[in-house]
Design an enzyme around this catalytic site. Structure first.
Site, short mmCIF file in Angstrom:
data_model
loop_
_atom_site.label_atom_id
_atom_site.label_comp_id
_atom_site.label_asym_id
_atom_site.label_seq_id
_atom_site.Cartn_x
_atom_site.Cartn_y
_atom_site.Cartn_z
N ALA A 207 1.13 -1.13 0.21
CA ALA A 207 -0.16 -0.02 -0.15
C ALA A 207 0.47 1.09 -0.39
CB ALA A 207 -0.96 0.38 1.07
N ILE B 294 5.28 4.57 2.26
CA ILE B 294 5.29 2.97 2.79
C ILE B 294 5.36 2.68 4.32
CG2 ILE B 294 5.09 1.71 0.06
CD1 ILE B 294 7.54 0.49 1.61
N THR C 193 10.66 -5.07 8.01
CA THR C 193 8.83 -5.22 8.27
C THR C 193 8.50 -6.82 8.48
OG1 THR C 193 9.11 -4.90 5.53
CG2 THR C 193 6.95 -5.91 6.85
N THR D 215 -2.68 -0.56 -3.63
CA THR D 215 -3.32 0.05 -2.34
C THR D 215 -3.06 1.18 -2.84
OG1 THR D 215 -4.48 -2.03 -1.24
CG2 THR D 215 -5.25 0.48 -1.12
N GLU E 248 22.73 -29.23 -28.40
CA GLU E 248 22.19 -30.01 -30.45
C GLU E 248 23.35 -28.49 -31.00
OE1 GLU E 248 19.15 -27.91 -32.60
OE2 GLU E 248 18.97 -29.77 -34.06
N TRP F 197 17.36 -35.56 -34.21
CA TRP F 197 16.81 -35.88 -35.33
C TRP F 197 16.53 -37.20 -35.58
CZ3 TRP F 197 19.10 -32.88 -39.59
CH2 TRP F 197 19.39 -31.80 -39.27
N TYR G 219 24.17 -28.87 -40.67
CA TYR G 219 24.77 -28.03 -39.71
C TYR G 219 25.98 -27.83 -39.27
CZ TYR G 219 20.11 -26.55 -39.36
OH TYR G 219 18.18 -26.11 -39.90
N CYS H 86 17.63 -24.91 -42.23
CA CYS H 86 15.94 -23.84 -42.10
C CYS H 86 16.62 -22.43 -41.35
CB CYS H 86 15.50 -23.94 -40.85
SG CYS H 86 14.59 -26.85 -41.04
N ARG I 299 14.80 -19.70 -43.73
CA ARG I 299 13.55 -19.82 -44.52
C ARG I 299 12.87 -20.62 -44.47
NH1 ARG I 299 13.78 -24.89 -45.93
NH2 ARG I 299 15.06 -26.71 -45.31
N SER I 300 12.61 -21.16 -43.23
CA SER I 300 11.13 -21.93 -43.01
C SER I 300 11.06 -22.31 -41.55
CB SER I 300 10.89 -23.39 -44.22
OG SER I 300 10.21 -24.40 -43.75
N ASP J 97 8.13 -24.05 -38.93
CA ASP J 97 6.72 -25.27 -38.34
C ASP J 97 7.61 -23.73 -37.74
OD1 ASP J 97 5.28 -25.93 -36.67
OD2 ASP J 97 5.24 -27.84 -37.19
N1 LIG Z 1 2.59 0.18 3.32
C1 LIG Z 1 3.50 -1.23 2.46
O1 LIG Z 1 2.82 -2.11 2.70
C2 LIG Z 1 4.00 -2.04 3.46
C3 LIG Z 1 4.48 -3.05 3.17
C4 LIG Z 1 6.13 -3.31 3.99
C5 LIG Z 1 6.40 -2.67 5.52
N2 LIG Z 1 6.08 -1.49 5.40
C6 LIG Z 1 7.01 -0.44 5.98
O2 LIG Z 1 8.29 -0.47 5.59
C7 LIG Z 1 9.24 -0.05 6.33
C8 LIG Z 1 10.47 -1.10 6.45
O3 LIG Z 1 11.14 -1.68 5.25
P1 LIG Z 1 12.14 -0.99 4.96
O4 LIG Z 1 12.79 -0.64 3.39
O5 LIG Z 1 12.90 -0.14 6.04
O6 LIG Z 1 13.16 -2.50 5.82
P2 LIG Z 1 12.77 -3.80 5.58
O7 LIG Z 1 12.98 -4.18 3.56
O8 LIG Z 1 11.43 -4.40 5.30
O9 LIG Z 1 14.08 -4.83 6.42
C9 LIG Z 1 15.33 -4.88 5.29
C10 LIG Z 1 16.53 -5.73 6.07
O10 LIG Z 1 15.73 -6.71 5.27
C11 LIG Z 1 16.80 -7.50 5.22
N3 LIG Z 1 17.13 -7.98 4.04
C12 LIG Z 1 16.80 -6.86 3.20
N4 LIG Z 1 17.21 -8.21 2.01
C13 LIG Z 1 18.30 -8.91 2.46
C14 LIG Z 1 19.01 -9.76 1.80
N5 LIG Z 1 19.01 -10.22 0.36
N6 LIG Z 1 19.93 -10.88 1.77
C15 LIG Z 1 19.05 -11.09 3.73
N7 LIG Z 1 18.48 -9.95 4.32
C16 LIG Z 1 17.87 -8.62 3.66
C17 LIG Z 1 18.70 -7.07 6.46
O11 LIG Z 1 17.71 -7.75 7.34
P3 LIG Z 1 19.76 -7.42 8.72
O12 LIG Z 1 19.77 -6.05 8.75
O13 LIG Z 1 19.27 -8.07 9.48
O14 LIG Z 1 20.90 -8.36 7.27
C18 LIG Z 1 17.56 -6.01 5.97
O15 LIG Z 1 18.19 -4.58 7.09
C19 LIG Z 1 8.36 -0.44 7.50
O16 LIG Z 1 8.00 1.27 7.93
C20 LIG Z 1 7.42 -1.17 7.10
O17 LIG Z 1 6.10 -0.59 8.37
C21 LIG Z 1 5.25 -1.04 4.50
#
Ligand SMILES: NC(=O)c1ccc[n+]([C@@H]2O[C@H](COP(=O)([O-])OP(=O)(O)OC[C@H]3O[C@@H](n4cnc5c(N)ncnc54)[C@H](OP(=O)(O)O)[C@@H]3O)[C@@H](O)[C@H]2O)c1
Length: 374
Positions: A7, A14, A53, A129, A234, A256, A282, A342, A364-365, A367
Protein backbone atom coordinates in the site's frame (compact mmCIF):
# COMPACT_ATOMS: atom_id res chain seq x y z
CA UNK A 1 7.87 -15.71 -10.27
CA UNK A 2 6.82 -13.64 -7.28
CA UNK A 3 3.94 -11.27 -6.58
CA UNK A 4 4.45 -7.92 -4.92
CA UNK A 5 1.82 -6.47 -2.62
CA UNK A 6 2.00 -3.05 -1.01
CA UNK A 7 0.00 0.00 0.00
CA UNK A 8 1.45 3.38 -0.89
CA UNK A 9 0.52 6.99 -0.33
CA UNK A 10 0.25 9.75 -2.93
CA UNK A 11 3.94 10.56 -2.32
CA UNK A 12 4.81 6.83 -2.77
CA UNK A 13 5.49 6.42 0.96
CA UNK A 14 5.05 2.99 2.54
CA UNK A 15 6.41 3.36 6.07
CA UNK A 16 7.33 5.75 8.85
CA UNK A 17 9.58 4.98 11.83
CA UNK A 18 9.31 1.25 11.24
CA UNK A 19 5.52 1.23 11.06
CA UNK A 20 2.69 1.72 8.58
CA UNK A 21 1.86 5.46 8.36
CA UNK A 22 -1.90 4.75 8.32
CA UNK A 23 -4.51 2.44 9.72
CA UNK A 24 -6.90 1.52 6.92
CA UNK A 25 -8.98 -1.55 7.73
CA UNK A 26 -10.06 -2.17 4.12
CA UNK A 27 -6.47 -2.31 3.00
CA UNK A 28 -5.52 -4.67 5.81
CA UNK A 29 -8.38 -6.95 4.74
CA UNK A 30 -7.30 -6.74 1.12
CA UNK A 31 -3.75 -7.70 2.12
CA UNK A 32 -4.96 -10.60 4.27
CA UNK A 33 -7.40 -11.94 1.64
CA UNK A 34 -5.02 -11.60 -1.29
CA UNK A 35 -2.06 -13.24 0.41
CA UNK A 36 -4.12 -16.01 2.05
CA UNK A 37 -6.42 -17.03 -0.80
CA UNK A 38 -5.49 -20.20 -2.68
CA UNK A 39 -7.26 -21.96 -5.54
CA UNK A 40 -5.88 -25.33 -4.50
CA UNK A 41 -7.03 -25.90 -0.93
CA UNK A 42 -4.22 -28.38 -0.31
CA UNK A 43 -1.68 -25.60 -0.77
CA UNK A 44 -0.65 -22.42 1.05
CA UNK A 45 0.81 -19.13 -0.14
CA UNK A 46 4.18 -17.93 1.11
CA UNK A 47 5.02 -14.36 2.15
CA UNK A 48 8.55 -12.91 2.02
CA UNK A 49 9.61 -9.80 3.91
CA UNK A 50 12.70 -8.00 5.18
CA UNK A 51 13.65 -8.07 8.87
CA UNK A 52 12.40 -4.51 9.51
CA UNK A 53 8.97 -5.28 8.07
CA UNK A 54 8.87 -8.47 10.14
CA UNK A 55 9.62 -6.48 13.28
CA UNK A 56 6.92 -3.95 12.34
CA UNK A 57 4.27 -6.68 12.67
CA UNK A 58 3.08 -6.82 16.32
CA UNK A 59 4.40 -10.09 17.88
CA UNK A 60 0.86 -11.33 18.61
CA UNK A 61 0.08 -11.23 14.86
CA UNK A 62 3.16 -13.08 13.63
CA UNK A 63 3.78 -15.38 11.96
CA UNK A 64 1.00 -14.35 9.58
CA UNK A 65 -1.51 -17.22 9.86
CA UNK A 66 -2.30 -19.64 6.99
CA UNK A 67 0.79 -18.53 5.09
CA UNK A 68 4.37 -19.76 5.09
CA UNK A 69 6.39 -16.89 6.53
CA UNK A 70 9.86 -16.16 5.17
CA UNK A 71 12.11 -13.39 6.51
CA UNK A 72 15.22 -12.09 4.76
CA UNK A 73 17.85 -11.18 7.32
CA UNK A 74 21.53 -11.57 7.95
CA UNK A 75 21.16 -10.82 11.67
CA UNK A 76 17.89 -12.34 12.88
CA UNK A 77 18.26 -15.57 14.88
CA UNK A 78 16.33 -18.66 13.74
CA UNK A 79 12.78 -18.68 15.06
CA UNK A 80 10.00 -21.21 15.27
CA UNK A 81 7.29 -21.08 12.57
CA UNK A 82 9.25 -18.76 10.33
CA UNK A 83 11.96 -19.46 7.78
CA UNK A 84 14.90 -17.08 7.95
CA UNK A 85 16.79 -16.75 4.67
CA UNK A 86 20.23 -15.15 4.62
CA UNK A 87 20.05 -14.08 0.97
CA UNK A 88 17.77 -14.11 -2.09
CA UNK A 89 19.06 -17.46 -3.34
CA UNK A 90 18.00 -19.11 -0.09
CA UNK A 91 14.48 -17.78 -0.72
CA UNK A 92 14.45 -19.24 -4.23
CA UNK A 93 15.74 -22.59 -2.93
CA UNK A 94 13.14 -22.72 -0.18
CA UNK A 95 10.29 -21.93 -2.59
CA UNK A 96 11.57 -24.53 -5.05
CA UNK A 97 11.98 -27.22 -2.41
CA UNK A 98 8.46 -26.58 -1.14
CA UNK A 99 6.86 -26.03 -4.56
CA UNK A 100 4.40 -28.88 -4.04
CA UNK A 101 2.81 -27.10 -1.08
CA UNK A 102 3.20 -23.45 -2.15
CA UNK A 103 0.72 -21.91 -4.57
CA UNK A 104 1.97 -18.30 -4.86
CA UNK A 105 4.66 -16.30 -3.14
CA UNK A 106 3.96 -12.70 -2.13
CA UNK A 107 6.75 -10.23 -1.49
CA UNK A 108 5.34 -8.03 1.26
CA UNK A 109 8.12 -5.47 1.78
CA UNK A 110 9.85 -3.33 2.62
CA UNK A 111 11.59 -1.09 0.14
CA UNK A 112 14.91 -2.93 -0.06
CA UNK A 113 13.17 -6.25 -0.62
CA UNK A 114 10.74 -4.91 -3.23
CA UNK A 115 13.66 -3.34 -5.03
CA UNK A 116 15.71 -6.54 -5.16
CA UNK A 117 12.87 -8.59 -6.62
CA UNK A 118 12.00 -5.90 -9.17
CA UNK A 119 15.61 -5.25 -10.20
CA UNK A 120 16.16 -8.97 -10.79
CA UNK A 121 13.02 -9.30 -12.97
CA UNK A 122 11.48 -11.80 -10.56
CA UNK A 123 8.00 -10.28 -10.36
CA UNK A 124 4.93 -11.40 -12.33
CA UNK A 125 2.23 -9.33 -10.56
CA UNK A 126 2.08 -6.19 -8.49
CA UNK A 127 -0.85 -5.38 -6.21
CA UNK A 128 -0.81 -1.70 -5.25
CA UNK A 129 -3.27 -0.11 -2.90
CA UNK A 130 -2.82 3.46 -4.08
CA UNK A 131 -3.98 5.74 -1.26
CA UNK A 132 -5.03 9.18 -2.47
CA UNK A 133 -3.47 11.10 0.42
CA UNK A 134 -0.04 12.36 1.47
CA UNK A 135 1.42 10.94 4.69
CA UNK A 136 4.68 11.66 6.45
CA UNK A 137 6.95 8.76 5.43
CA UNK A 138 10.60 7.78 5.59
CA UNK A 139 10.32 4.63 3.44
CA UNK A 140 9.20 4.78 -0.19
CA UNK A 141 8.12 2.40 -2.93
CA UNK A 142 10.48 2.16 -5.93
CA UNK A 143 8.99 3.30 -9.27
CA UNK A 144 7.45 0.58 -11.44
CA UNK A 145 8.80 0.36 -14.99
CA UNK A 146 5.78 1.23 -17.16
CA UNK A 147 7.22 -0.68 -20.10
CA UNK A 148 7.27 -3.85 -18.06
CA UNK A 149 4.09 -3.62 -15.99
CA UNK A 150 0.60 -2.99 -17.36
CA UNK A 151 -2.47 -2.15 -15.28
CA UNK A 152 -4.95 -4.99 -15.74
CA UNK A 153 -7.58 -4.17 -13.11
CA UNK A 154 -8.49 -1.35 -10.77
CA UNK A 155 -11.12 -1.04 -8.07
CA UNK A 156 -11.94 2.18 -6.23
CA UNK A 157 -12.95 2.34 -2.57
CA UNK A 158 -12.80 4.69 0.41
CA UNK A 159 -12.66 4.64 4.20
CA UNK A 160 -13.15 7.65 6.48
CA UNK A 161 -12.89 10.08 3.57
CA UNK A 162 -9.65 8.52 2.35
CA UNK A 163 -9.96 7.36 -1.25
CA UNK A 164 -7.94 4.46 -2.56
CA UNK A 165 -7.58 2.27 -5.61
CA UNK A 166 -6.76 -1.42 -5.55
CA UNK A 167 -4.65 -1.72 -8.68
CA UNK A 168 -3.33 -4.92 -10.16
CA UNK A 169 -0.38 -4.65 -12.57
CA UNK A 170 0.90 -7.58 -14.56
CA UNK A 171 4.35 -8.16 -16.00
CA UNK A 172 4.23 -7.69 -19.73
CA UNK A 173 6.84 -9.58 -21.75
CA UNK A 174 6.79 -7.74 -25.07
CA UNK A 175 9.24 -10.16 -26.72
CA UNK A 176 7.05 -13.14 -25.92
CA UNK A 177 3.95 -11.18 -26.90
CA UNK A 178 5.47 -10.52 -30.36
CA UNK A 179 5.89 -14.28 -30.78
CA UNK A 180 2.29 -14.92 -29.73
CA UNK A 181 1.02 -12.13 -32.02
CA UNK A 182 2.85 -13.65 -34.96
CA UNK A 183 1.21 -17.01 -34.33
CA UNK A 184 -2.14 -15.24 -34.25
CA UNK A 185 -1.29 -13.55 -37.57
CA UNK A 186 -0.44 -16.94 -39.11
CA UNK A 187 -3.77 -18.38 -37.95
CA UNK A 188 -5.76 -15.35 -39.17
CA UNK A 189 -3.91 -14.42 -42.37
CA UNK A 190 -1.68 -17.42 -43.27
CA UNK A 191 -1.90 -18.43 -46.93
CA UNK A 192 -2.97 -22.08 -47.31
CA UNK A 193 -0.41 -23.95 -49.39
CA UNK A 194 0.95 -27.44 -49.99
CA UNK A 195 4.35 -28.60 -48.81
CA UNK A 196 7.03 -31.27 -49.15
CA UNK A 197 5.64 -33.39 -46.32
CA UNK A 198 2.09 -33.45 -47.71
CA UNK A 199 0.73 -32.04 -44.44
CA UNK A 200 -0.20 -28.63 -45.82
CA UNK A 201 0.63 -25.26 -44.27
CA UNK A 202 -0.70 -21.81 -43.59
CA UNK A 203 2.26 -19.65 -44.37
CA UNK A 204 3.50 -16.08 -44.11
CA UNK A 205 6.73 -14.80 -45.61
CA UNK A 206 9.30 -12.41 -44.22
CA UNK A 207 8.63 -11.67 -40.57
CA UNK A 208 11.17 -10.64 -37.97
CA UNK A 209 11.41 -11.11 -34.20
CA UNK A 210 13.99 -9.38 -32.01
CA UNK A 211 15.33 -10.51 -28.67
CA UNK A 212 17.49 -8.55 -26.28
CA UNK A 213 20.13 -10.89 -24.90
CA UNK A 214 22.13 -8.29 -23.01
CA UNK A 215 23.04 -8.99 -19.38
CA UNK A 216 23.33 -12.74 -19.94
CA UNK A 217 19.63 -13.18 -20.79
CA UNK A 218 18.46 -16.23 -22.73
CA UNK A 219 15.12 -15.54 -24.46
CA UNK A 220 13.29 -18.76 -23.58
CA UNK A 221 9.55 -18.82 -24.20
CA UNK A 222 7.33 -19.30 -21.19
CA UNK A 223 4.05 -19.88 -23.07
CA UNK A 224 5.22 -23.29 -24.24
CA UNK A 225 7.51 -25.94 -22.85
CA UNK A 226 11.01 -25.67 -24.27
CA UNK A 227 13.51 -28.52 -24.28
CA UNK A 228 16.43 -26.47 -22.95
CA UNK A 229 18.81 -29.42 -22.58
CA UNK A 230 18.12 -30.43 -26.18
CA UNK A 231 18.67 -26.86 -27.39
CA UNK A 232 22.06 -26.60 -25.69
CA UNK A 233 23.27 -30.10 -26.63
CA UNK A 234 22.26 -29.67 -30.28
CA UNK A 235 24.05 -26.31 -30.47
CA UNK A 236 27.23 -27.80 -28.94
CA UNK A 237 26.92 -30.71 -31.39
CA UNK A 238 26.70 -28.31 -34.36
CA UNK A 239 29.52 -26.07 -33.12
CA UNK A 240 31.80 -29.10 -32.78
CA UNK A 241 31.18 -29.94 -36.47
CA UNK A 242 29.65 -33.33 -35.61
CA UNK A 243 27.02 -34.85 -37.92
CA UNK A 244 26.60 -38.21 -36.17
CA UNK A 245 23.17 -37.94 -34.53
CA UNK A 246 23.66 -41.18 -32.61
CA UNK A 247 25.85 -39.01 -30.33
CA UNK A 248 22.71 -37.00 -29.50
CA UNK A 249 20.67 -40.18 -29.07
CA UNK A 250 23.22 -41.42 -26.52
CA UNK A 251 22.32 -38.32 -24.48
CA UNK A 252 18.59 -39.05 -24.73
CA UNK A 253 18.03 -36.40 -27.43
CA UNK A 254 15.93 -37.75 -30.27
CA UNK A 255 15.14 -34.62 -32.28
CA UNK A 256 17.09 -35.91 -35.32
CA UNK A 257 15.90 -39.54 -35.18
CA UNK A 258 13.05 -39.18 -37.69
CA UNK A 259 15.23 -37.50 -40.30
CA UNK A 260 18.12 -39.97 -40.10
CA UNK A 261 16.34 -43.36 -40.30
CA UNK A 262 17.30 -45.86 -43.01
CA UNK A 263 14.07 -45.15 -44.85
CA UNK A 264 14.42 -41.34 -44.68
CA UNK A 265 18.05 -41.36 -45.84
CA UNK A 266 17.26 -43.81 -48.67
CA UNK A 267 14.39 -41.60 -49.84
CA UNK A 268 16.86 -38.72 -50.05
CA UNK A 269 19.21 -40.88 -52.14
CA UNK A 270 21.68 -41.13 -49.24
CA UNK A 271 21.82 -44.94 -49.22
CA UNK A 272 25.55 -44.88 -48.51
CA UNK A 273 25.15 -43.02 -45.19
CA UNK A 274 24.72 -45.01 -41.97
CA UNK A 275 21.56 -44.61 -39.88
CA UNK A 276 21.91 -41.52 -37.66
CA UNK A 277 24.06 -39.62 -40.19
CA UNK A 278 22.60 -36.19 -40.96
CA UNK A 279 24.87 -35.71 -43.97
CA UNK A 280 26.69 -32.52 -44.88
CA UNK A 281 24.36 -30.43 -42.69
CA UNK A 282 24.76 -27.69 -40.12
CA UNK A 283 27.97 -28.49 -38.22
CA UNK A 284 29.78 -29.73 -41.32
CA UNK A 285 29.13 -26.46 -43.20
CA UNK A 286 29.97 -24.35 -40.16
CA UNK A 287 33.33 -26.05 -39.55
CA UNK A 288 34.36 -27.63 -42.89
CA UNK A 289 32.66 -25.60 -45.64
CA UNK A 290 33.88 -26.80 -49.04
CA UNK A 291 35.30 -30.15 -47.85
CA UNK A 292 34.13 -33.33 -49.59
CA UNK A 293 31.51 -35.03 -47.35
CA UNK A 294 31.81 -38.79 -47.11
CA UNK A 295 29.99 -39.75 -43.93
CA UNK A 296 29.77 -38.83 -40.26
CA UNK A 297 32.55 -41.25 -39.27
CA UNK A 298 35.19 -39.50 -41.40
CA UNK A 299 37.69 -37.18 -39.72
CA UNK A 300 37.58 -33.79 -41.48
CA UNK A 301 40.31 -32.16 -39.38
CA UNK A 302 41.95 -29.28 -41.30
CA UNK A 303 39.60 -29.85 -44.26
CA UNK A 304 37.35 -27.12 -45.66
CA UNK A 305 36.83 -23.66 -44.25
CA UNK A 306 36.17 -23.13 -40.52
CA UNK A 307 33.50 -20.41 -40.60
CA UNK A 308 33.12 -20.28 -36.82
CA UNK A 309 36.80 -19.60 -36.24
CA UNK A 310 36.69 -17.02 -39.02
CA UNK A 311 33.81 -15.17 -37.35
CA UNK A 312 35.59 -15.22 -33.98
CA UNK A 313 38.76 -13.83 -35.60
CA UNK A 314 36.82 -11.05 -37.34
CA UNK A 315 34.93 -10.06 -34.21
CA UNK A 316 38.21 -9.85 -32.31
CA UNK A 317 40.47 -8.31 -34.94
CA UNK A 318 38.21 -6.48 -37.38
CA UNK A 319 34.94 -5.80 -35.54
CA UNK A 320 33.86 -3.09 -37.99
CA UNK A 321 33.81 -5.59 -40.87
CA UNK A 322 30.47 -5.98 -42.66
CA UNK A 323 31.41 -9.51 -43.67
CA UNK A 324 31.13 -11.27 -40.32
CA UNK A 325 28.85 -13.98 -41.60
CA UNK A 326 28.35 -17.75 -41.50
CA UNK A 327 26.51 -19.49 -44.33
CA UNK A 328 25.08 -22.96 -43.92
CA UNK A 329 23.48 -22.89 -47.39
CA UNK A 330 25.93 -24.58 -49.74
CA UNK A 331 23.96 -25.37 -52.96
CA UNK A 332 26.32 -28.05 -54.39
CA UNK A 333 26.08 -29.89 -51.03
CA UNK A 334 22.30 -29.69 -50.52
CA UNK A 335 21.71 -33.18 -51.94
CA UNK A 336 24.25 -34.56 -49.45
CA UNK A 337 22.16 -33.43 -46.46
CA UNK A 338 19.34 -35.36 -44.77
CA UNK A 339 17.68 -31.92 -44.46
CA UNK A 340 18.90 -28.68 -46.00
CA UNK A 341 19.34 -26.15 -43.18
CA UNK A 342 16.27 -24.21 -42.01
CA UNK A 343 18.32 -21.50 -40.28
CA UNK A 344 21.00 -20.88 -42.81
CA UNK A 345 22.84 -17.65 -42.27
CA UNK A 346 24.04 -15.72 -39.26
CA UNK A 347 25.45 -12.24 -39.61
CA UNK A 348 27.21 -10.57 -36.69
CA UNK A 349 27.43 -6.86 -36.05
CA UNK A 350 29.69 -5.24 -33.47
CA UNK A 351 28.72 -1.88 -32.00
CA UNK A 352 32.26 -0.80 -31.26
CA UNK A 353 31.12 2.22 -29.26
CA UNK A 354 28.98 0.25 -26.84
CA UNK A 355 31.02 -2.96 -27.16
CA UNK A 356 27.83 -4.85 -28.05
CA UNK A 357 27.47 -7.82 -30.35
CA UNK A 358 24.28 -8.44 -32.37
CA UNK A 359 23.36 -11.40 -34.53
CA UNK A 360 20.85 -11.55 -37.37
CA UNK A 361 19.74 -15.11 -38.06
CA UNK A 362 17.92 -15.92 -41.29
CA UNK A 363 15.55 -18.88 -41.31
CA UNK A 364 14.06 -19.89 -44.67
CA UNK A 365 11.30 -22.02 -43.15
CA UNK A 366 9.96 -22.87 -39.72
CA UNK A 367 7.03 -24.77 -38.29
CA UNK A 368 6.14 -21.79 -36.18
CA UNK A 369 4.01 -23.46 -33.54
CA UNK A 370 6.22 -26.46 -32.97
CA UNK A 371 9.78 -25.63 -33.84
CA UNK A 372 10.29 -21.85 -33.93
CA UNK A 373 12.15 -20.69 -30.86
CA UNK A 374 12.21 -24.45 -30.09
N1 LIG B 1 2.96 0.02 3.04
C1 LIG B 1 3.26 -1.25 2.95
O1 LIG B 1 2.58 -2.00 2.26
C2 LIG B 1 4.47 -1.77 3.63
C3 LIG B 1 4.89 -3.08 3.41
C4 LIG B 1 6.03 -3.54 4.07
C5 LIG B 1 6.73 -2.68 4.90
N2 LIG B 1 6.30 -1.42 5.08
C6 LIG B 1 7.04 -0.49 5.94
O2 LIG B 1 8.35 -0.40 5.43
C7 LIG B 1 9.27 -0.21 6.50
C8 LIG B 1 10.31 -1.32 6.47
O3 LIG B 1 10.94 -1.39 5.21
P1 LIG B 1 12.51 -1.22 5.03
O4 LIG B 1 12.74 -1.02 3.59
O5 LIG B 1 12.99 -0.19 5.97
O6 LIG B 1 13.09 -2.59 5.53
P2 LIG B 1 12.87 -4.10 5.06
O7 LIG B 1 13.09 -4.19 3.61
O8 LIG B 1 11.60 -4.63 5.61
O9 LIG B 1 14.04 -4.83 5.86
C9 LIG B 1 15.39 -4.53 5.58
C10 LIG B 1 16.21 -5.63 6.18
O10 LIG B 1 15.91 -6.86 5.54
C11 LIG B 1 17.07 -7.68 5.48
N3 LIG B 1 17.38 -7.95 4.10
C12 LIG B 1 16.91 -7.31 2.99
N4 LIG B 1 17.42 -7.88 1.89
C13 LIG B 1 18.21 -8.89 2.30
C14 LIG B 1 19.02 -9.85 1.63
N5 LIG B 1 19.08 -9.91 0.29
N6 LIG B 1 19.70 -10.74 2.36
C15 LIG B 1 19.63 -10.74 3.71
N7 LIG B 1 18.88 -9.84 4.40
C16 LIG B 1 18.20 -8.94 3.70
C17 LIG B 1 18.19 -6.91 6.17
O11 LIG B 1 18.11 -7.33 7.51
P3 LIG B 1 19.42 -7.50 8.45
O12 LIG B 1 19.83 -6.11 8.76
O13 LIG B 1 18.98 -8.32 9.57
O14 LIG B 1 20.44 -8.20 7.56
C18 LIG B 1 17.71 -5.47 6.02
O15 LIG B 1 18.24 -4.62 7.00
C19 LIG B 1 8.43 -0.21 7.75
O16 LIG B 1 8.09 1.12 8.06
C20 LIG B 1 7.20 -0.97 7.34
O17 LIG B 1 6.06 -0.63 8.13
C21 LIG B 1 5.19 -0.95 4.49
Amino acid sequence: MYRIITALSKNRGIGYRGKLPWNIRKDMNFFKNTTSTVLNKKKLNAVVCGRTTWESIPPKFRPLPNRLNIVLSSSMPEEENVTVCRNLNEVHDYIYQNRKKIESTYVIGGTSVYKQFLDNDLVSDVFFTEIDKDYQCDTFMPELDNDKFKLISSKEDSENDVNMKFNHYEYHNSEEQNYLDLMREIIDNGVPSGDRTGTGTNSLFGRMLKYDIRDGKLPLLTSKRTFIRGIIEEMLFFVSGNTDCTKLQEKGIHIWDGNTTREFLDNRGLNHLPVGDMGAGYGFQWKHFGADYKDCKTDYKDQGFDQIQNVINLIKNNPESRRILISGWNPPDLHKMALPPCHLSYQFYVNVDKKELSCLLYQRSSDYFLAANY
